[in-house]
Design a protein around this motif. Structure first.
Motif, PDB file in Angstrom:
ATOM      1  N   SER A   1       0.824  -1.205   0.000  1.00  0.00           N
ATOM      2  CA  SER A   1       0.000   0.000   0.000  1.00  0.00           C
ATOM      3  C   SER A   1       0.861   1.259   0.000  1.00  0.00           C
ATOM      4  CB  SER A   1      -0.922  -0.001   1.226  1.00  0.00           C
ATOM      5  OG  SER A   1      -1.797  -1.106   1.204  1.00  0.00           O
ATOM      6  N   ALA A   2       1.960   1.226   0.766  1.00  0.00           N
ATOM      7  CA  ALA A   2       2.868   2.371   0.789  1.00  0.00           C
ATOM      8  C   ALA A   2       3.442   2.630  -0.595  1.00  0.00           C
ATOM      9  CB  ALA A   2       4.002   2.114   1.786  1.00  0.00           C
ATOM     10  N   SER A   3       3.766   1.564  -1.302  1.00  0.00           N
ATOM     11  CA  SER A   3       4.317   1.711  -2.645  1.00  0.00           C
ATOM     12  C   SER A   3       3.270   2.276  -3.607  1.00  0.00           C
ATOM     13  CB  SER A   3       4.821   0.356  -3.148  1.00  0.00           C
ATOM     14  OG  SER A   3       5.462   0.490  -4.395  1.00  0.00           O
ATOM     15  N   PHE A   4       2.028   1.830  -3.471  1.00  0.00           N
ATOM     16  CA  PHE A   4       0.941   2.380  -4.294  1.00  0.00           C
ATOM     17  C   PHE A   4       0.783   3.874  -4.035  1.00  0.00           C
ATOM     18  CE2 PHE A   4      -1.345  -1.982  -4.285  1.00  0.00           C
ATOM     19  CZ  PHE A   4      -0.696  -2.346  -5.449  1.00  0.00           C
ATOM     20  N   ALA A   5       0.728   4.257  -2.748  1.00  0.00           N
ATOM     21  CA  ALA A   5       0.534   5.664  -2.389  1.00  0.00           C
ATOM     22  C   ALA A   5       1.702   6.518  -2.853  1.00  0.00           C
ATOM     23  CB  ALA A   5       0.350   5.785  -0.871  1.00  0.00           C
ATOM     24  N   ALA A   6       2.924   5.996  -2.716  1.00  0.00           N
ATOM     25  CA  ALA A   6       4.104   6.744  -3.160  1.00  0.00           C
ATOM     26  C   ALA A   6       4.068   6.979  -4.662  1.00  0.00           C
ATOM     27  CB  ALA A   6       5.368   5.992  -2.764  1.00  0.00           C
ATOM     28  N   SER A   7       3.689   5.962  -5.413  1.00  0.00           N
ATOM     29  CA  SER A   7       3.600   6.118  -6.868  1.00  0.00           C
ATOM     30  C   SER A   7       2.593   7.198  -7.243  1.00  0.00           C
ATOM     31  CB  SER A   7       3.208   4.788  -7.522  1.00  0.00           C
ATOM     32  OG  SER A   7       4.213   3.821  -7.350  1.00  0.00           O
TER      33      SER A   7
END
Length: 491
Positions: free
Chosen positions: A121-127
């Motif tokens: 989820s963190a990677s999705f939000a960062a993208s």
């Protein structure tokens, strides 16, 4: 999510992760092709592009002229966390990163699942945050296309690049790292020019614009700046594709973070010395304000376009690594029976986890659409919102990784295993915990976004739980590694 049950003892597997003896991997496994030098630039490029181009104005607004301190503190805490990752990677050089470490340390199904989905989820939000930042710099060059269209096409192109292959992705990453470092060198060069001319007022570097306690101002700045420090954790998810990971990871990971930290502090000082803090705080593309000051004898219009292009390349660099990470997390955990097995599918020719890439693109695109709707309704800027959500997830994960490193001391170690300083790890643990508490208390609405992203992960787990037995070989329990799978034997 069940912890992976270890199969019965097997003979040791020879280490084939050297440059000279890397065999062709089976069609359903990832290929070792990333050298230590490529990994260094992978880390450096990921960290540098993630926040200094996107959030430096917000950090300046929170602290004042002394906002470089926030970057220095943030880099220190992140680097200490990086030491824990370096230790664990030398023990378990496999895809899945933090989820694998927590699972080995606690053997708790629910906790491992939470970490897995939190990191994803963190990677999705960062993208999503970075794509929105890209669109703002893009508008400086061409403001005709709608920002939402720019962001979605941006993520789509990077997904295609990653589909082509990991080696190609990392080489592109390294080339873009040179460009983004060049952009920051331009900023530092402008600052040096300004100082040499005798125009700098160094007292600015000790000024705080906050009306409250200066320590709280720094903490607030670190909470924002921490987004710029993230990215190093992505390196753990390409461990299976790295040559001689036990030797290369500690040096490449820590070296890349230290180099990024020095650059961050120098760039922050330059911005504080050359541009009024209120101007930085109100700008959508804060580093462009340094260029617009016209300090060096080059036409401002030319420099503005040039630097906007450099900034877009820098943001592209970091977002590319996020795209790589998302598919690798899904791949690694599909092999642990946490998410549906379809995510473990590798393209027979490109050798990339293509199903994970498609799914990740859809999720990030959905985040961008939702964020655009909120902005149009008068809500908070998408960049800051998704950056905060990313930090919430990662601070939670970082703290658990440090605890896992301490808990796994004495296990699965060899003469090549890197060991971080225990005292430093404890300092890092406290630092992550304090920042997490501050972010949640300061912005409780971020938890709604956190909950929404976690719900996606829960949905994947439910699908795997209900239907996963259909693609599991007879006689193998949920979460138990395939005895014939070299990926699960270690490296």
């Amino acid at each position: 999510m069940p912890g992976p049950a270890r199969p019965e003892a097997r003979p040791p597997v020879p280490d084939t992760s050297t440059r000279e003896s890397v065999p062709d991997a089976p069609e359903d496994q990832l290929k070792r092709s990333i050298t230590g030098r490529l990994l260094f630039f992978y880390v450096l490029g990921d960290v540098l592009g993630s926040g200094i181009y996107v959030l430096i104005g917000a950090v300046a607004g929170a602290v004042g002229g002394a906002f470089w301190i926030a970057f220095a503190v943030g880099v220190s805490i992140a680097t200490i966390t990086g030491l824990a990752y370096a230790e664990l990677v030398t023990k378990y050089p496999r895809a899945a990163g933090a989820a694998l470490y927590v699972n080995k340390a606690f053997r708790n199904k629910a906790l491992t699942f939470l970490v897995t989905i939190s990191f994803l989820s963190a990677s999705f939000a960062a993208s999503g945050s970075l794509a929105s930042g890209f669109a703002k710099y893009f508008a400086e060059v061409w403001d005709l296309p709608p920002a939402l269209l720019v962001t979605i096409l941006f993520v789509l192109v990077l997904s295609i690049v990653n589909y082509i292959g990991i080696t190609e992705s990392v080489v592109v990453n390294m080339l873009m790292t040179f460009v983004e470092v060049a952009g920051l060198v331009i900023i530092m060069g402008i600052g040096l020019w300004y100082v040499v001319e005798g125009n700098a007022h160094f007292g600015t570097l000790t000024e705080f614009t906050t009306e409250g306690n200066e320590i709280f101002a720094v903490v607030a700045g670190v909470a924002l700046a921490f987004f710029a420090m993230t990215g190093f954790e992505n390196a753990a998810n390409v461990a299976e594709e790295t040559i001689a990971p036990k030797k290369t990871f500690p040096r490449a990971l820590v070296g890349g973070m230290v180099a990024a930290g020095v650059i961050y502090v120098l760039v922050a000082m330059t911005a504080a010395l050359t541009v009024d803090i209120p101007v930085l705080a109100d700008s959508d593309a804060a580093l462009l304000e340094v260029v617009r000051e016209g300090i060096i004898p080059v036409p401002v219009g030319v420099m503005t376009i040039l630097f906007a292009c450099i900034a877009m390349i820098a943001i592209t660099n970091t977002t590319l690594v996020s795209v790589v990470t998302q598919s690798r997390i899904l791949y690694g955990m599909a092999r642990e029976d946490v998410v549906p097995g379809v995510f473990a599918k590798i393209h027979p020719e490109r050798r990339s986890p293509w199903v994970g890439l498609v799914f990740s693109f859809v999720v990030v695109a959905a985040l961008l659409v939702v964020g655009d709707v909120i902005v149009r309704a008068g809500g908070e800027d998408v960049v800051s919102r998704l950056a905060t959500v990313t930090v919430v997830f990662l601070l939670f994960i970082y703290a658990l990784v440090i605890v896992s490193a301490l808990k796994l001391r004495g296990q699965d170690e060899s003469e090549e295993t890197f060991r971080a300083n225990t005292g430093l790890l404890l300092v890092g643990l406290v630092g992550n915990a304090v920042l997490l508490a501050y972010v949640v208390i300061d912005d409780p609405s971020s938890l709604y976004w956190v909950g929404g992203l976690l719900a996606i992960g829960v949905g994947l787990f439910v699908v795997e739980y209900l239907f996963g037995s259909r693609d599991r070989p007879a006689g193998r329990e949920r979460g138990e590694p395939d005895p014939t799978d070299d990926l699960m034997k270690g490296a």
